[in-house]
Design an enzyme around this catalytic site. Sequence first.
Site, mmCIF file in Angstrom:
data_model
loop_
_atom_site.group_PDB
_atom_site.id
_atom_site.type_symbol
_atom_site.label_atom_id
_atom_site.label_comp_id
_atom_site.label_asym_id
_atom_site.label_seq_id
_atom_site.Cartn_x
_atom_site.Cartn_y
_atom_site.Cartn_z
ATOM 1 C CG HIS A 28 62.929 -31.065 51.469
ATOM 2 N ND1 HIS A 28 61.977 -30.504 50.642
ATOM 3 C CD2 HIS A 28 62.256 -31.459 52.582
ATOM 4 C CE1 HIS A 28 60.788 -30.555 51.239
ATOM 5 N NE2 HIS A 28 60.932 -31.134 52.419
ATOM 6 C CD GLU A 29 63.978 -34.311 54.768
ATOM 7 O OE1 GLU A 29 63.484 -33.856 55.815
ATOM 8 O OE2 GLU A 29 63.269 -34.613 53.779
ATOM 9 C CG HIS A 68 61.991 -30.007 56.976
ATOM 10 N ND1 HIS A 68 60.809 -29.322 57.135
ATOM 11 C CD2 HIS A 68 61.765 -30.881 55.954
ATOM 12 C CE1 HIS A 68 59.921 -29.750 56.247
ATOM 13 N NE2 HIS A 68 60.475 -30.695 55.507
ATOM 14 C CB CYS A 99 57.142 -30.924 52.126
ATOM 15 S SG CYS A 99 57.604 -30.920 53.855
HETATM 16 ZN ZN LIG Z 1 59.702 -31.711 53.951
#
Ligand SMILES: [Zn+2]
Lengths: 167, 175
Positions: free
Chosen positions: B148-149, B152, B105
Amino acid sequence: MHELAITVIGPDRTGIVADVAEALAGVGANLTDSTMTRLRGHFAMTLICTGPTAAEAEKALESLAGVTTAVRQVSPEASGGGDGEAWVVSVHGADRLGIVAAVTREVAGAGGNITDLSTRLVGSLYVLIAEADLPAGAGDELAQHLAVAASELGVEVTLRRAEPEIL
Amino acid sequence: MTFPELPEGRVLPVVTAPATVLSTVGDEVDPTDPAVLQLAADLVATMKVSAGCVGLAAPQVGVGVQVFCVNVVGHPKAATVHGTFALCNAKIIEASRWKAGREGCMSVPDLTGDVKRAGRIVVEAVLPGTGEAVTITTDAFEARALQHEIDHCAGNLFLDKVAGAHAIYQRKVYL
Ligand SMILES: [Zn+2]
């Protein structure tokens, strides 16, 4: 049969694991469980072996230059260990004193046994990942206690079940 | 599926952990707000100039909202690929074929970790600018990037999901 617990710590260099393993093999030591890692450039190895006496193992390891070793006779494990539910704790945030102590104390307070732990400091980011066996049903309450401890420390915490991959 | 063209984006600085915005649940946005369209464009511009970056979410540029972009074109682990696109208010509505994989990341530049992700997902979201509702079905590496996004946007890092104590890895050696 002698069972020995051995630690070897020193500056990391190429061949150090081979040197330790060879020295112990030379006195007939059979490595059972072992772990080796690098901690900020230091080589750190902890192992259990059977075979030689503590004195024989100590003498064999004396030939290794620049490392600190400790050899101690231990009694064999009583049970197969590990019952309870497997969980993983993640903590990350700004580095400050007492993060590991506070988090592991909460786990202990829930009757949890930490089975694996690693911490890393990279820049100003501190990361702790712990695996713990918890008594059945203890997860939800521990999650609440960890959340309180984490907010006091100003770090983020998550607690989740470790699901084994059985293939 | 074709995604609408975004305006010219600006390259923004990327924030790294420990930063509060990375651990804060992002707000939903009005996708037709011109500022949201500009943010989406800025995320794409920032992703494009960052080597190896396959996705970037608004919290990573210091904005705690549910907007992100991805682009896994040409990635060896990708199967289904939708190109470069940005989504708002994305939600995973189906997830299956769970599999562990290593990920990094831009906001945690010194560590990578093994994280279990769904290998096939269905995502519902709205597009920046038009506000059009879309449903995206994808798999493999694009599915991993989307998860993953979306994490976030919910204030979660891969560190919150790593498989175990020995599932994080240092990228650089400190001697
Ligand atoms: Zn990330």
